[in-house]
Design an enzyme around this catalytic site. Structure first.
Site, PDB file in Angstrom:
ATOM      1  N   ASP A  61       0.941  -1.015  -0.018  1.00 25.44           N
ATOM      2  CA  ASP A  61       0.040  -0.015  -0.024  1.00 25.44           C
ATOM      3  C   ASP A  61       1.056   1.166  -0.048  1.00 25.44           C
ATOM      4  O   ASP A  61       2.003   1.203   0.564  1.00 25.44           O
ATOM      5  CB  ASP A  61      -0.890   0.004   1.243  1.00 25.44           C
ATOM      6  CG  ASP A  61      -2.125   0.575   0.907  1.00 25.44           C
ATOM      7  OD1 ASP A  61      -3.246  -0.041   0.858  1.00 25.44           O
ATOM      8  OD2 ASP A  61      -2.047   1.984   0.950  1.00 25.44           O
ATOM      9  N   LYS A 240     -19.145  -8.345 -14.372  1.00 22.61           N
ATOM     10  CA  LYS A 240     -19.155  -7.445 -12.794  1.00 22.61           C
ATOM     11  C   LYS A 240     -20.016  -6.457 -13.482  1.00 22.61           C
ATOM     12  O   LYS A 240     -20.755  -5.882 -12.742  1.00 22.61           O
ATOM     13  CB  LYS A 240     -17.939  -7.166 -12.395  1.00 22.61           C
ATOM     14  CG  LYS A 240     -17.650  -6.000 -11.420  1.00 22.61           C
ATOM     15  CD  LYS A 240     -18.051  -6.616 -10.143  1.00 22.61           C
ATOM     16  CE  LYS A 240     -18.122  -5.226  -9.257  1.00 22.61           C
ATOM     17  NZ  LYS A 240     -18.095  -5.808  -7.559  1.00 22.61           N
ATOM     18  N   ARG A 247     -28.566  -3.998 -11.297  1.00 18.58           N
ATOM     19  CA  ARG A 247     -28.958  -3.499 -10.039  1.00 18.58           C
ATOM     20  C   ARG A 247     -29.636  -2.131 -10.168  1.00 18.58           C
ATOM     21  O   ARG A 247     -30.485  -1.634  -9.686  1.00 18.58           O
ATOM     22  CB  ARG A 247     -28.107  -3.726  -8.868  1.00 18.58           C
ATOM     23  CG  ARG A 247     -27.951  -5.067  -8.566  1.00 18.58           C
ATOM     24  CD  ARG A 247     -27.214  -5.723  -7.574  1.00 18.58           C
ATOM     25  NE  ARG A 247     -26.003  -5.846  -7.499  1.00 18.58           N
ATOM     26  CZ  ARG A 247     -24.928  -5.822  -6.787  1.00 18.58           C
ATOM     27  NH1 ARG A 247     -25.252  -5.236  -5.456  1.00 18.58           N
ATOM     28  NH2 ARG A 247     -23.627  -6.056  -7.106  1.00 18.58           N
ATOM     29  N   GLY A 291     -25.795   5.176  -3.915  1.00 19.75           N
ATOM     30  CA  GLY A 291     -24.667   5.760  -3.685  1.00 19.75           C
ATOM     31  C   GLY A 291     -23.505   4.657  -3.661  1.00 19.75           C
ATOM     32  O   GLY A 291     -23.706   3.554  -4.135  1.00 19.75           O
ATOM     33  N   CYS A 294     -19.699   1.603  -5.947  1.00 20.61           N
ATOM     34  CA  CYS A 294     -19.892   0.714  -6.988  1.00 20.61           C
ATOM     35  C   CYS A 294     -20.945   0.922  -7.863  1.00 20.61           C
ATOM     36  O   CYS A 294     -21.075   1.255  -9.018  1.00 20.61           O
ATOM     37  CB  CYS A 294     -19.921  -0.693  -6.179  1.00 20.61           C
ATOM     38  SG  CYS A 294     -18.635  -1.193  -5.194  1.00 20.61           S
TER      39      CYS A 294
HETATM   40  N1  LIG Z   1     -15.597  -1.599  -1.119  1.00 25.72           N
HETATM   41  C1  LIG Z   1     -16.508  -2.053  -1.680  1.00 25.72           C
HETATM   42  O1  LIG Z   1     -17.604  -2.351  -1.255  1.00 25.72           O
HETATM   43  C2  LIG Z   1     -16.222  -3.093  -2.992  1.00 25.72           C
HETATM   44  C3  LIG Z   1     -16.733  -4.041  -3.324  1.00 25.72           C
HETATM   45  C4  LIG Z   1     -16.513  -4.969  -4.507  1.00 25.72           C
HETATM   46  C5  LIG Z   1     -15.399  -4.503  -5.087  1.00 25.72           C
HETATM   47  N2  LIG Z   1     -14.774  -3.590  -4.802  1.00 25.72           N
HETATM   48  C6  LIG Z   1     -13.441  -3.229  -5.770  1.00 25.72           C
HETATM   49  O2  LIG Z   1     -12.303  -2.939  -4.803  1.00 25.72           O
HETATM   50  C7  LIG Z   1     -11.627  -1.954  -5.363  1.00 25.72           C
HETATM   51  C8  LIG Z   1     -11.144  -1.224  -4.034  1.00 25.72           C
HETATM   52  O3  LIG Z   1     -12.065  -0.884  -3.150  1.00 25.72           O
HETATM   53  P1  LIG Z   1     -11.608  -0.582  -1.611  1.00 25.72           P
HETATM   54  O4  LIG Z   1     -13.036  -0.472  -0.878  1.00 25.72           O
HETATM   55  O5  LIG Z   1     -10.970  -1.818  -1.215  1.00 25.72           O
HETATM   56  O6  LIG Z   1     -11.004   0.549  -1.678  1.00 25.72           O
HETATM   57  P2  LIG Z   1     -10.362   1.159  -0.487  1.00 25.72           P
HETATM   58  O7  LIG Z   1     -10.217   2.862  -0.816  1.00 25.72           O
HETATM   59  O8  LIG Z   1     -10.669   0.957   0.738  1.00 25.72           O
HETATM   60  O9  LIG Z   1      -8.875   0.830  -0.626  1.00 25.72           O
HETATM   61  C9  LIG Z   1      -7.705   0.997  -1.520  1.00 25.72           C
HETATM   62  C10 LIG Z   1      -6.393   0.980  -1.028  1.00 25.72           C
HETATM   63  O10 LIG Z   1      -5.457   1.093  -2.185  1.00 25.72           O
HETATM   64  C11 LIG Z   1      -4.450   2.049  -2.037  1.00 25.72           C
HETATM   65  N3  LIG Z   1      -3.772   2.479  -3.178  1.00 25.72           N
HETATM   66  C12 LIG Z   1      -3.867   3.316  -3.663  1.00 25.72           C
HETATM   67  N4  LIG Z   1      -3.197   3.445  -4.634  1.00 25.72           N
HETATM   68  C13 LIG Z   1      -2.171   2.528  -4.666  1.00 25.72           C
HETATM   69  C14 LIG Z   1      -1.087   2.288  -5.374  1.00 25.72           C
HETATM   70  N5  LIG Z   1      -0.708   2.831  -6.497  1.00 25.72           N
HETATM   71  N6  LIG Z   1      -0.285   1.131  -4.786  1.00 25.72           N
HETATM   72  C15 LIG Z   1      -0.875   0.617  -3.602  1.00 25.72           C
HETATM   73  N7  LIG Z   1      -1.926   0.926  -2.985  1.00 25.72           N
HETATM   74  C16 LIG Z   1      -2.526   2.010  -3.403  1.00 25.72           C
HETATM   75  C17 LIG Z   1      -4.960   2.864  -0.833  1.00 25.72           C
HETATM   76  O11 LIG Z   1      -3.933   3.742   0.082  1.00 25.72           O
HETATM   77  C18 LIG Z   1      -6.102   2.176  -0.082  1.00 25.72           C
HETATM   78  O12 LIG Z   1      -5.440   1.502   1.133  1.00 25.72           O
HETATM   79  C19 LIG Z   1     -12.792  -0.916  -5.822  1.00 25.72           C
HETATM   80  O13 LIG Z   1     -12.406   0.041  -6.623  1.00 25.72           O
HETATM   81  C20 LIG Z   1     -13.777  -2.035  -6.677  1.00 25.72           C
HETATM   82  O14 LIG Z   1     -13.545  -2.197  -7.832  1.00 25.72           O
HETATM   83  C21 LIG Z   1     -15.025  -2.775  -3.656  1.00 25.72           C
END
Ligand SMILES: NC(=O)c1ccc[n+]([C@@H]2O[C@H](COP(=O)([O-])OP(=O)(O)OC[C@H]3O[C@@H](n4cnc5c(N)ncnc54)[C@H](O)[C@@H]3O)[C@@H](O)[C@H]2O)c1
Length: 461
Positions: A61, A240, A247, A291, A294
């Site tokens: 990260d 996806k 939805r 909201g 996603c």
């Molecule tokens: N949150 C949800 O409900 C959800 C559900 C299904 C899928 N997703 C997918 O998961 C993806 C990530 O979501 P999330 O909720 O985990 O996001 P998040 O914001 O909680 O986490 C993203 C992480 O990536 C890190 N990051 C950013 N740029 C980086 C880089 N260049 N190198 C390394 N780390 C980096 C950030 O510091 C952060 O800790 C979404 O874009 C989506 O496609 C999310």
């Protein structure tokens, strides 16, 4: 019956303890080293899950605080049942650590999973501000035999056309034969991630058969749910976008049904429950808006690669128009909103998840302010400074207030404990999630739901 949801039973883990090998080449019963790039709300649970199945996991990260927490055996992600315990356990067992050095992590890994966000820019086009640097950061570590999997939701075609060439660039190796590239959508639901990991089938599509096979072998070794090998990365990317766009369109339809229900003085929730007693009907619930990062985002990712899909565009307009409809209804009842004290309850995009991304509370507060309303807000997950930054005055649960209107933007069950006696001037409650239909209101206070009216709400939903 609230809209065609099905319950997928969790699969108990039937993996024998894995044998550690290096390099890992996809053999059954073996585990290697995996790097998870982006250790956020989704990445950290994935990292912990992989480690609990015998893999040596490096969480990567760019946020040093995230890295430090993981290296201390702590989860920085709240509200995720079981995660703190699992992170502590696999860290204590020596199978999970974290770093900011993505290239070194990739170099030392058999598999890299990328799960950093792809968002939208101001024109609703894909915004790669996190993903492009993430891919660039692992590129120096690409080596023969490595498998790179994208779990972040991507526009159709990106795995093969945008990212595989970027990964090839420095190494001179050929994606699909010298190393492997696949897409596997993350479909988990915040707040139930570990349970979902044991239940939801895992879709995997590579840029070729060898990539699909290697990525599917990886997931078979770390997940207890079924692994579904798809014909291509494009099919997996599309699946996806299809699931989430469905939805959004479904909710837009429910929102239009709500308008028709108001026209006829009929309870839309009664109508939907009755319609859904036919097994092919899966109508979702109407509400004040959609909201989170996603559902409102992914239809635009689909449109970016398939422009002109009219239903998809219209659904976005309908769903984003719900806040305007709520304000028009309120304004009609109060004879205008200028100068009216209004309280908004529930500011995160949904109850129980501390996430403001694309929360409809943000445009709701902005639109209220534009009408000249005096806006206060409350969310059990946000502090005063966080509320203040959105342009609203923080209100504290139980404080008396001059509010003429209360609007709920999330369906938090605790709002049912609201006591109208706190607000002697209250004239209207706008129930944006139809979750307050049982709230007792004194005479003279009007209830307005989304397709549920004062006269019909007494019936239990
Ligand atoms: N949150 C949800 O409900 C959800 C559900 C299904 C899928 N997703 C997918 O998961 C993806 C990530 O979501 P999330 O909720 O985990 O996001 P998040 O914001 O909680 O986490 C993203 C992480 O990536 C890190 N990051 C950013 N740029 C980086 C880089 N260049 N190198 C390394 N780390 C980096 C950030 O510091 C952060 O800790 C979404 O874009 C989506 O496609 C999310």
């Amino acid at each position: 019956m609230l809209g065609g949801s099905i319950t997928v039973p969790a699969s108990p883990c039937s993996h024998a303890p894995a044998r550690s090998v290096s390099p890992w080449v996809g053999g059954a019963g073996t585990a290697g080293a995996v790097a998870v790039v982006g250790a956020g709300k989704m990445g950290l649970p994935l990292a912990a899950q992989f480690a609990s199945h015998g893999w040596n996991v490096t969480a990567v990260d760019i946020n040093p605080a995230v890295v430090d927490a993981i290296n201390a055996g702590q989860s920085h992600v709240g509200e995720e049942p079981g995660l703190a315990e699992l992170v502590a356990r696999v860290h204590a067992e020596g199978r999970l650590h974290a770093t900011t050095d993505a290239a070194a992590a990739a170099r030392a890994s058999d598999v890299v999973v990328l799960i950093v966000p792809v968002m939208l820019d101001e024109d609703h086009k894909p915004d790669y501000r996190y993903m492009d640097p993430a891919v660039a950061s692992i590129t120096p570590g690409i080596h023969e035999g490595i498998t790179v999997v994208f779990e972040t939701t991507l526009p159709i075609g990106d795995t093969r056309r945008r990212f595989a060439p970027a990964l090839e660039a420095e190494s001179g190796l050929k994606a699909g034969s010298d190393f492997f590239v696949a897409f596997s959508p993350e479909r988990l639901f915040s707040g139930a991630v570990l349970a979902n990991l044991a239940a939801y089938p895992k879709l995997v599509g590579g840029i070729g058969a060898a990539s699909t096979d290697r990525a599917a072998a990886f997931y078979a070794s770390v997940l207890d749910a079924e692994v579904v090998a798809m014909s291509s990365s494009e099919a997996a990317e599309f699946s996806k976008l299809a699931d989430t766009t469905y939805r959004d369109v479904n909710i837009a339809l429910a929102n239009e049904f709500a308008q028709a229900a108001d026209l006829w003085g009929v309870d839309v929730q009664e109508v939907i429950a009755a319609a859904n007693s036919q097994p092919y009907s899966h109508i979702h619930q109407p509400g004040i808006g959609v909201g989170g990062h996603c559902i409102p985002v992914y239809p635009h990712l689909l449109l970016s690669r398939a422009p002109g899909l009219r239903l998809v565009e219209t659904a976005r307009e309908v769903n984003d128009g719900q806040t305007g409809r709520a304000l028009a209804a309120l304004s009609g009842l109060l004879g205008g909103l200028s100068g009216a004290p209004v309280l908004v309850l529930g500011i995160t995009y949904r109850e129980g998840v501390k996430e403001l991304a694309y929360s409809r509370a943000i445009p709701l507060i902005a639109a209220l302010r534009e009408t000249g309303a005096d806006v206060a807000a409350y969310d059990p997950l946000l502090d005063d400074a966080e509320i203040g930054r959105l342009g609203a005055t923080p209100w504290h649960w139980g404080d008396p207030g001059p509010f003429r209107a209360v609007i709920t933007q999330t369906g938090d069950r605790r709002f049912l404990a609201l006591d109208p006696a706190w607000f002697p001037d209250l004239a209207v409650v706008y129930d944006g999630r139809n979750s307050l239909r049982m709230l007792a209101l004194p005479q003279g206070v009007t209830y307005l739901g989304v397709g549920v009216q004062a006269a019909t709400r007494a019936r239990p939903a």
